[in-house]
Motif scaffolding. Structure first.
Motif, PDB file in Angstrom:
ATOM      1  N   GLY A  10       0.806  -1.209   0.000  1.00 27.98           N
ATOM      2  CA  GLY A  10       0.000   0.000   0.000  1.00 27.98           C
ATOM      3  C   GLY A  10       0.839   1.259   0.000  1.00 27.98           C
ATOM      4  O   GLY A  10       0.555   2.215  -0.721  1.00 27.98           O
ATOM      5  N   GLY A  11       1.904   1.266   0.807  1.00 31.60           N
ATOM      6  CA  GLY A  11       2.788   2.424   0.844  1.00 31.60           C
ATOM      7  C   GLY A  11       3.504   2.649  -0.472  1.00 31.60           C
ATOM      8  O   GLY A  11       3.649   3.789  -0.932  1.00 31.60           O
ATOM      9  N   LEU A  12       3.965   1.565  -1.094  1.00 27.35           N
ATOM     10  CA  LEU A  12       4.647   1.681  -2.386  1.00 27.35           C
ATOM     11  C   LEU A  12       3.692   2.231  -3.447  1.00 27.35           C
ATOM     12  O   LEU A  12       4.075   3.090  -4.259  1.00 27.35           O
ATOM     13  CB  LEU A  12       5.185   0.318  -2.812  1.00 27.35           C
ATOM     14  CG  LEU A  12       5.907   0.275  -4.160  1.00 27.35           C
ATOM     15  CD1 LEU A  12       7.129   1.178  -4.138  1.00 27.35           C
ATOM     16  CD2 LEU A  12       6.310  -1.157  -4.514  1.00 27.35           C
ATOM     17  N   ALA A  13       2.450   1.738  -3.451  1.00 25.37           N
ATOM     18  CA  ALA A  13       1.460   2.229  -4.423  1.00 25.37           C
ATOM     19  C   ALA A  13       1.207   3.719  -4.223  1.00 25.37           C
ATOM     20  O   ALA A  13       1.107   4.476  -5.191  1.00 25.37           O
ATOM     21  CB  ALA A  13       0.156   1.449  -4.278  1.00 25.37           C
ATOM     22  N   GLY A  14       1.110   4.149  -2.957  1.00 23.57           N
ATOM     23  CA  GLY A  14       0.897   5.566  -2.691  1.00 23.57           C
ATOM     24  C   GLY A  14       2.054   6.423  -3.161  1.00 23.57           C
ATOM     25  O   GLY A  14       1.854   7.488  -3.767  1.00 23.57           O
ATOM     26  N   LEU A  15       3.272   5.969  -2.903  1.00 22.33           N
ATOM     27  CA  LEU A  15       4.453   6.735  -3.307  1.00 22.33           C
ATOM     28  C   LEU A  15       4.585   6.795  -4.826  1.00 22.33           C
ATOM     29  O   LEU A  15       4.814   7.872  -5.401  1.00 22.33           O
ATOM     30  CB  LEU A  15       5.700   6.104  -2.696  1.00 22.33           C
ATOM     31  CG  LEU A  15       7.038   6.778  -3.034  1.00 22.33           C
ATOM     32  CD1 LEU A  15       7.042   8.215  -2.552  1.00 22.33           C
ATOM     33  CD2 LEU A  15       8.195   5.995  -2.432  1.00 22.33           C
ATOM     34  N   THR A 108      10.798  21.060 -13.705  1.00 22.60           N
ATOM     35  CA  THR A 108      11.283  19.995 -12.826  1.00 22.60           C
ATOM     36  C   THR A 108      11.114  20.360 -11.358  1.00 22.60           C
ATOM     37  O   THR A 108      10.722  19.524 -10.532  1.00 22.60           O
ATOM     38  CB  THR A 108      12.767  19.716 -13.115  1.00 22.60           C
ATOM     39  OG1 THR A 108      12.933  19.374 -14.499  1.00 22.60           O
ATOM     40  CG2 THR A 108      13.270  18.568 -12.255  1.00 22.60           C
ATOM     41  N   GLY A 109      11.400  21.619 -11.017  1.00 23.06           N
ATOM     42  CA  GLY A 109      11.222  22.054  -9.645  1.00 23.06           C
ATOM     43  C   GLY A 109       9.776  21.947  -9.200  1.00 23.06           C
ATOM     44  O   GLY A 109       9.492  21.523  -8.062  1.00 23.06           O
ATOM     45  N   THR A 110       8.864  22.311 -10.089  1.00 22.43           N
ATOM     46  CA  THR A 110       7.435  22.191  -9.782  1.00 22.43           C
ATOM     47  C   THR A 110       7.053  20.736  -9.577  1.00 22.43           C
ATOM     48  O   THR A 110       6.260  20.416  -8.683  1.00 22.43           O
ATOM     49  CB  THR A 110       6.596  22.793 -10.921  1.00 22.43           C
ATOM     50  OG1 THR A 110       6.959  24.170 -11.109  1.00 22.43           O
ATOM     51  CG2 THR A 110       5.110  22.711 -10.595  1.00 22.43           C
ATOM     52  N   ALA A 111       7.607  19.847 -10.390  1.00 20.37           N
ATOM     53  CA  ALA A 111       7.314  18.417 -10.254  1.00 20.37           C
ATOM     54  C   ALA A 111       7.756  17.903  -8.885  1.00 20.37           C
ATOM     55  O   ALA A 111       7.055  17.100  -8.251  1.00 20.37           O
ATOM     56  CB  ALA A 111       8.005  17.630 -11.363  1.00 20.37           C
ATOM     57  N   ILE A 112       8.907  18.370  -8.401  1.00 24.70           N
ATOM     58  CA  ILE A 112       9.396  17.941  -7.088  1.00 24.70           C
ATOM     59  C   ILE A 112       8.459  18.426  -5.986  1.00 24.70           C
ATOM     60  O   ILE A 112       8.126  17.685  -5.054  1.00 24.70           O
ATOM     61  CB  ILE A 112      10.826  18.448  -6.857  1.00 24.70           C
ATOM     62  CG1 ILE A 112      11.793  17.790  -7.853  1.00 24.70           C
ATOM     63  CG2 ILE A 112      11.276  18.177  -5.428  1.00 24.70           C
ATOM     64  CD1 ILE A 112      13.195  18.343  -7.803  1.00 24.70           C
ATOM     65  N   VAL A 113       8.018  19.678  -6.101  1.00 24.02           N
ATOM     66  CA  VAL A 113       7.090  20.227  -5.109  1.00 24.02           C
ATOM     67  C   VAL A 113       5.770  19.460  -5.129  1.00 24.02           C
ATOM     68  O   VAL A 113       5.220  19.103  -4.068  1.00 24.02           O
ATOM     69  CB  VAL A 113       6.840  21.728  -5.378  1.00 24.02           C
ATOM     70  CG1 VAL A 113       5.726  22.260  -4.475  1.00 24.02           C
ATOM     71  CG2 VAL A 113       8.116  22.527  -5.164  1.00 24.02           C
ATOM     72  N   LEU A 114       5.258  19.188  -6.325  1.00 23.87           N
ATOM     73  CA  LEU A 114       3.991  18.460  -6.437  1.00 23.87           C
ATOM     74  C   LEU A 114       4.124  17.042  -5.894  1.00 23.87           C
ATOM     75  O   LEU A 114       3.208  16.538  -5.234  1.00 23.87           O
ATOM     76  CB  LEU A 114       3.541  18.421  -7.897  1.00 23.87           C
ATOM     77  CG  LEU A 114       3.084  19.745  -8.520  1.00 23.87           C
ATOM     78  CD1 LEU A 114       2.699  19.540  -9.976  1.00 23.87           C
ATOM     79  CD2 LEU A 114       1.921  20.341  -7.742  1.00 23.87           C
ATOM     80  N   ALA A 117       4.096  17.278  -2.120  1.00 20.26           N
ATOM     81  CA  ALA A 117       2.749  17.591  -1.628  1.00 20.26           C
ATOM     82  C   ALA A 117       1.824  16.395  -1.769  1.00 20.26           C
ATOM     83  O   ALA A 117       1.034  16.090  -0.864  1.00 20.26           O
ATOM     84  CB  ALA A 117       2.190  18.793  -2.383  1.00 20.26           C
ATOM     85  N   ALA A 118       1.910  15.703  -2.893  1.00 17.50           N
ATOM     86  CA  ALA A 118       1.042  14.546  -3.122  1.00 17.50           C
ATOM     87  C   ALA A 118       1.370  13.412  -2.152  1.00 17.50           C
ATOM     88  O   ALA A 118       0.467  12.738  -1.643  1.00 17.50           O
ATOM     89  CB  ALA A 118       1.184  14.064  -4.563  1.00 17.50           C
ATOM     90  N   THR A 119       2.654  13.209  -1.887  1.00 26.92           N
ATOM     91  CA  THR A 119       3.051  12.167  -0.939  1.00 26.92           C
ATOM     92  C   THR A 119       2.510  12.474   0.457  1.00 26.92           C
ATOM     93  O   THR A 119       2.002  11.582   1.156  1.00 26.92           O
ATOM     94  CB  THR A 119       4.582  12.049  -0.894  1.00 26.92           C
ATOM     95  OG1 THR A 119       5.081  11.733  -2.203  1.00 26.92           O
ATOM     96  CG2 THR A 119       5.014  10.956   0.070  1.00 26.92           C
ATOM     97  N   ALA A 120       2.617  13.739   0.869  1.00 22.69           N
ATOM     98  CA  ALA A 120       2.089  14.142   2.165  1.00 22.69           C
ATOM     99  C   ALA A 120       0.571  13.980   2.209  1.00 22.69           C
ATOM    100  O   ALA A 120       0.005  13.568   3.235  1.00 22.69           O
ATOM    101  CB  ALA A 120       2.475  15.594   2.460  1.00 22.69           C
ATOM    102  N   TYR A 121      -0.077  14.287   1.107  1.00 23.80           N
ATOM    103  CA  TYR A 121      -1.534  14.156   1.022  1.00 23.80           C
ATOM    104  C   TYR A 121      -1.954  12.699   1.178  1.00 23.80           C
ATOM    105  O   TYR A 121      -2.889  12.379   1.930  1.00 23.80           O
ATOM    106  CB  TYR A 121      -2.003  14.710  -0.322  1.00 23.80           C
ATOM    107  CG  TYR A 121      -3.503  14.705  -0.529  1.00 23.80           C
ATOM    108  CD1 TYR A 121      -4.298  15.687   0.039  1.00 23.80           C
ATOM    109  CD2 TYR A 121      -4.117  13.734  -1.317  1.00 23.80           C
ATOM    110  CE1 TYR A 121      -5.680  15.705  -0.156  1.00 23.80           C
ATOM    111  CE2 TYR A 121      -5.484  13.735  -1.512  1.00 23.80           C
ATOM    112  CZ  TYR A 121      -6.265  14.723  -0.934  1.00 23.80           C
ATOM    113  OH  TYR A 121      -7.625  14.727  -1.134  1.00 23.80           O
TER     114      TYR A 121
END
Length: 344
Positions: A10-15, A108-114, A117-121
């Protein structure tokens, strides 16, 4: 502290879902959106339009979101409250996805931020789901529907293709290779999540494994075949085999497996018709909401993952009802406990 198999998967799928979504949003989407104008034969400036499969990053983003929330479901053993939490989380994420698409995020910087954020979400949603569903596990009916839907999404992941018949530039070759790798990873994770949800079937384990292997073999043909073969026999076989593999533990006889295979074939053919018509409606709406250039009238703007999720739930409910019917009929014939019929 030992980490359970469910937690790891589950964690791998989320990441993977979070990172894939971020890359698709900020890296792939910008390079695919048509921009500027072109001139017709009369010299009139016309807004540039898209073509078939131009918006494949949107398909990949939706699959990534669904993969991440599916990881939450598996992590929480498909508990009812976890399902509700995952649905709400997916709705919020999809809304944000449309808004970010409309704002044309890139870089690329935006992708890292997203991705961060998505991982935290996802982590937050998983934490809330686990807290709300503590000491609660989903029943066999819920697991059946979730597993069937995830199995169909595993097949759907392989259908994401670019509009290029031949890759003629280094950028196209790189994007094609990256897409192929990503969609295979996403497909495999969906299949693993489906298998984890089904668990070890007490009955018909051989049938489950056999149909599962057939689905995998057919999926390989779908993944490596040329685009004209996408809606071919391999796709039909993959869908039918995936449906039957999930339903097999609930079927008692060989005749029942044959009947389930026939039912799966009928469902698959019908779902393709719904997918084509409904997918065009969903695709055009999403393109409009995101403010992207429309797809050329000679082509089609199809969005599949969200509609396949609905179809997967519907078809899984149908196979669940069909597999439960023999037991219900036997119970009716036996009568209530203590009756002469039940006593034999």
């Amino acid at each position: 502290m030992r980490i359970s198999w469910r937690a790891a998967v589950g964690g791998l799928a989320g990441l993977v879902g979070a990172v894939t979504w971020a890359i698709s949003s900020a890296v792939y989407q910008p390079i695919m959106e048509p921009s500027g104008v072109w001139y017709d034969e009369a010299g009139v400036a016309v807004q540039q339009t898209a073509e078939n499969n131009t918006y494949w990053p949107r398909e990949l983003r939706h699959l990534a979101i669904l993969l991440a929330v599916a990881g939450i479901l598996v992590l929480c053993r498909t508990a009812s409250r976890a399902v509700a939490t995952a649905v709400v989380a997916a709705g919020g994420w999809l809304t944000a996805d449309v808004l970010l698409d409309r704002f044309d995020v890139h870089g690329t910087g935006t992708a890292i931020v997203l991705a961060s954020a998505a991982t935290a979400y996802v982590a937050t949603a998983a934490f809330l789901a686990s807290r709300l569903s503590r000491a609660d596990t989903g029943g066999p009916a819920v697991r059946h529907v979730v597993a069937g839907t995830l199995a169909l999404l595993a097949v759907t992941s392989l259908l994401v293709v670019t509009p290029w018949v031949e890759q003629t530039t280094p950028a196209q070759i790189r994007a094609e290779a990256e897409l192929t790798a990503l969609k295979i990873v996403v497909s495999v994770l969906f299949a693993v999540l489906a298998a984890t949800t089904v668990g070890r079937p007490a009955a018909r384990a051989g049938a489950t494994l056999g149909f599962g292997l057939v689905a995998v073999a057919a999926g390989v043909f779908v993944a490596v075949g040329e685009y004209r073969f996408v809606y071919s026999y391999a796709l039909l076989i993959a869908v039918v085999a995936a449906l039957v593999a999930v339903a097999a533990p609930r079927v008692r006889s060989v005749a029942g497996l044959v009947g389930m295979t026939v039912l799966g074939a009928v469902c698959a053919v019908a779902s393709f018709a719904v997918l084509i018509i409904g997918g065009m409606v969903v695709g055009s709406v999403l393109t409009s909401l995101a403010g992207n250039p429309p797809v050329n009238g000679a082509d089609t703007d199809i969005s599949a993952p969200l509609l396949v999720t609905v179809l997967g739930v519907a078809m899984s409910l149908l196979t669940l009802a069909v597999t439960a019917l023999p037991g219900a009929l036997r119970a009716v014939q036996a009568g209530p406990p203590g009756s002469p019929a039940a006593a034999g």
